[in-house]
Scaffold this active site. Structure first.
Site, PDB file in Angstrom:
ATOM      1  N   GLY A 290       0.831  -1.200   0.000  1.00  0.00           N
ATOM      2  CA  GLY A 290       0.000   0.000   0.000  1.00  0.00           C
ATOM      3  C   GLY A 290       0.864   1.247   0.000  1.00  0.00           C
ATOM      4  CB  SER A 291      -0.055   4.695   0.933  1.00  0.00           C
ATOM      5  OG  SER A 291      -1.198   4.707   0.097  1.00  0.00           O
TER       6      SER A 291
END
Length: 647
Positions: A290-291
């Protein structure tokens, strides 16, 4: 003629006698010279007896000298069958004391062996049981010292430490990896016996056991305890499927803390499933990052000078079309026009797709490789995974876009924290390690010492400075606000990754994470926290994992004695971000105990001494977290708690 026959017979007889004599001499030479050692050992075994005295395993000790794997002295039951005169009574009485069936003891007592260990029924006995057996005063019964592994903090660091079997042999974790150092050399009581097994007078010799070597870890106990506490809390609060965290010194690769939930108690390892014992998620689990992975794209973009974070702008309309695929922003409707600095602060997916396109797949994947993804970091723990990356030849526009914001690839937590450490420490990638040195306990001599190992230089110091400053604004103004600590410079990045099963994304099932560092201008610790499928809350890294990381960093401040910064970014607060706390009653406590209760407040001290005499505002008052309170110190212990107000 007759005399010739007699002489011939005499010669033949003489030759035979001489030949036999030569054979006898040869046999004597063979026995006395060539086969002496073998025959001597066989002879000794007939009348030599050894009662083994177990050696203790080496201790496992944290960097701040807290022993987390120790030994207890126990007793093992050994019998010499030939010396036992009343076997029936012995079998009955021993079976009653050990609370086992008589047949179990009978198998050992009636066995045709010189020495028989009552295993496993008579292993690692308590002193109470040993005293009961000793009181029987049976001939042929011996109670010998034996070490038993003891973990004083139960499940603390359990996946990394591992566990040992009943014979004190390492079976997993550090106990297995460093078994040859931790294992000591057993001692013995040696004596000679006659043909019936009876001990000969004045024949005993005592050989002292040699304990194993001690392992000193890079782990800080206070930080490890904080990580364990926070992960236990999040598992209970959100009924999460799992949680894991790593704390690393970014300047050398030393692991300051590492934990994975669910965990186990190494002293009772047989009560847990193999999945729980063997799965150290912090180094084994692979998942879409993810981020948090956007830090790599950011570092590569700054290093390659493909973006000006302050002056270049990007318009986010809520989604972007890539080769026919629609990639959405997490915020419905998008963030509108923003600088690329705000793209990072807002964790805007379309913005990072743009950064990935500016780099191109060759450059982006070069940095992904340089930062250590797609291969093991080399940490000295077993069970590490490599993760999964796209083959560069198969990376098209969609794969490039999703990789840029951390989707479609698979990484481990240890890879992420190692890479981010390089991104913010000046650009140097280190090999992580958890064992600092191996020490001989009697002499204190260092037998093995692990030192920081540089893998490569990934980015420049200037780029690293920019990455640090950018991530500091993420905590002050962006998605990482819940990790903000008043008076300290914190940098970090949130991550929210949808889980995949059999190639299909699971609905409402995410791994939420946060990676942060303190202080942002001169990082001394990097913290990574991931929570698997927390329930009953909006599944974002900023709402679940960032507050956990913040609590861990508050303990890191004390453990590493990090001072407040003269300059910090003012946090952009919203009404739903404001946190409150109740001032605890610490009057009468010593300063050390009081500090642990006051971590959510900013304290001004006056007076001298080590005892809390007064506090203002008074205990029980509800205030904002990090509010300033005043404490008066003294050297006396009050019998009555006074509320003294400061002017």
């Amino acid at each position: 003629m007759f005399n010739k026959k007699i002489h011939k017979r005499i010669k033949i007889t003489l030759i035979i006698i001489i030949f036999c004599f030569i054979l006898i001499l040869g046999k004597i030479f063979y026995i006395q010279v060539i086969d002496y050692n073998k025959l001597n050992n066989l002879a000794n075994n007939l009348w030599n007896r050894n009662l083994t005295i177990g050696a203790n395993r080496g201790k496992i000790i944290t960097s701040d000298n807290v022993t987390i794997a120790d030994n207890l002295t126990t007793v093992s039951l050994v019998v010499i069958p030939n010396q036992i005169k009343d076997k029936e009574n012995l079998i009955t009485n021993i079976a009653n004391i050990l609370q086992v069936e008589e047949t179990k003891i009978s198998e050992h007592v009636n066995k045709k062996s010189s020495i028989e260990i009552i295993h496993p029924e008579g292993r690692q006995l308590s002193f109470d049981i040993a005293d009961k057996i000793s009181a029987l005063k049976y001939d042929g019964v011996y109670l010998l010292k034996e070490g038993k592994r003891y973990y004083p903090f139960d499940s603390l660091l359990s996946h990394s430490i591992g566990y040992v079997g009943i014979d004190n042999q390492g079976l997993s974790g550090l106990e297995l990896t460093y078994d040859k150092y931790l294992t000591g050399k057993s001692g013995a009581i040696k004596y000679y016996s006659d043909a019936k097994g009876n001990k000969l007078e004045k024949s005993s010799v005592y050989e002292e056991p040699q304990n194993g070597m001690d392992l000193y870890l890079t782990v800080n106990y206070d930080i490890q305890a904080a990580v364990e506490r926070e992960l236990n809390n999040v598992m209970e609060k959100y009924n999460a499927d799992g949680a894991w965290s790593i704390v690393m010194d970014p300047n050398n690769g030393e692991i300051l803390a590492l934990s994975s939930k669910p965990d186990f108690n190494p002293s009772k390892y047989n009560e847990y499933t193999t999945e729980v014992i063997n799965r150290n998620h912090a180094i084994w689990a692979t998942y879409e990052p993810g981020s948090t992975f956007k830090i790599i794209t950011l570092a590569a973009s700054v290093e390659e000078n493909t973006v000006d974070l302050i002056n270049d702008t990007f318009h986010d309309g809520g989604s972007v079309n890539v080769d026919g695929a629609r990639i959405k922003c997490w915020k419905a409707g998008g963030h509108g026009s923003q600088t690329y600095l705000q793209v990072v602060q807002n964790s805007c997916n379309p913005g990072f797709v743009s950064l990935g396109n500016k780099l191109g797949k060759e450059k982006l994947y070069k940095y992904i490789d340089d930062f250590g993804f797609g291969k093991k970091t080399g940490i000295d723990l077993n069970g590490e995974s490599k993760g999964i990356l796209f083959n560069l030849n198969k990376v098209g526009p969609v794969e490039l876009a999703t990789t840029a914001f951390g989707q479609g690839i698979s990484v481990t937590a240890i890879q992420q924290i190692t890479a981010v450490s390089a991104a913010i420490n000046g650009g140097t990638l280190y090999e992580p390690y958890i064992v600092k040195r191996i020490v001989e306990p009697n002499t204190g001599e260092v037998m093995v010492e692990n030192k920081p190992k540089i893998v490569r230089k990934v980015i420049s110091n200037e780029t690293s400075n920019t990455v640090r400053s950018t991530l500091e604004t993420v905590v002050a103004y962006g998605t990482g606000r819940n990790a903000y600590i008043e008076g300290y410079r914190i940098g970090g990045k949130t991550g929210t990754a949808q889980k995949v099963k059999n190639g299909i994304y699971l609905s409402g099932n995410y791994i939420v994470s946060f990676i942060g560092f303190i202080p942002a201008d001169n990082p001394q610790a990097v913290v990574y926290v991931a929570v698997d499928n927390p329930k009953g809350i909006t599944q974002y890294g900023g709402t679940v994992s960032a507050p956990i990381a913040k609590n861990i960093m508050i303990d890191i401040i004390d453990a590493l004695d990090i001072e407040k910064s003269e300059y910090t970014l003012d946090k952009e607060e919203f009404w739903y971000d404001i946190k409150y706390t109740e001032i605890p009653d610490v009057i009468g406590l010593n300063l050390k105990d009081a500090k642990s209760k006051l971590k959510k407040l900013t304290v001004n001290y006056s007076g001298t001494g080590n005892i809390i005499k007064a506090i203002s505002p008074e205990p029980g008052t509800i205030v904002k977290e990090n509010s300033v309170i005043k404490i008066l110190l003294g050297n006396w212990q009050p019998y009555v708690k006074y509320n003294i107000y400061f002017k």
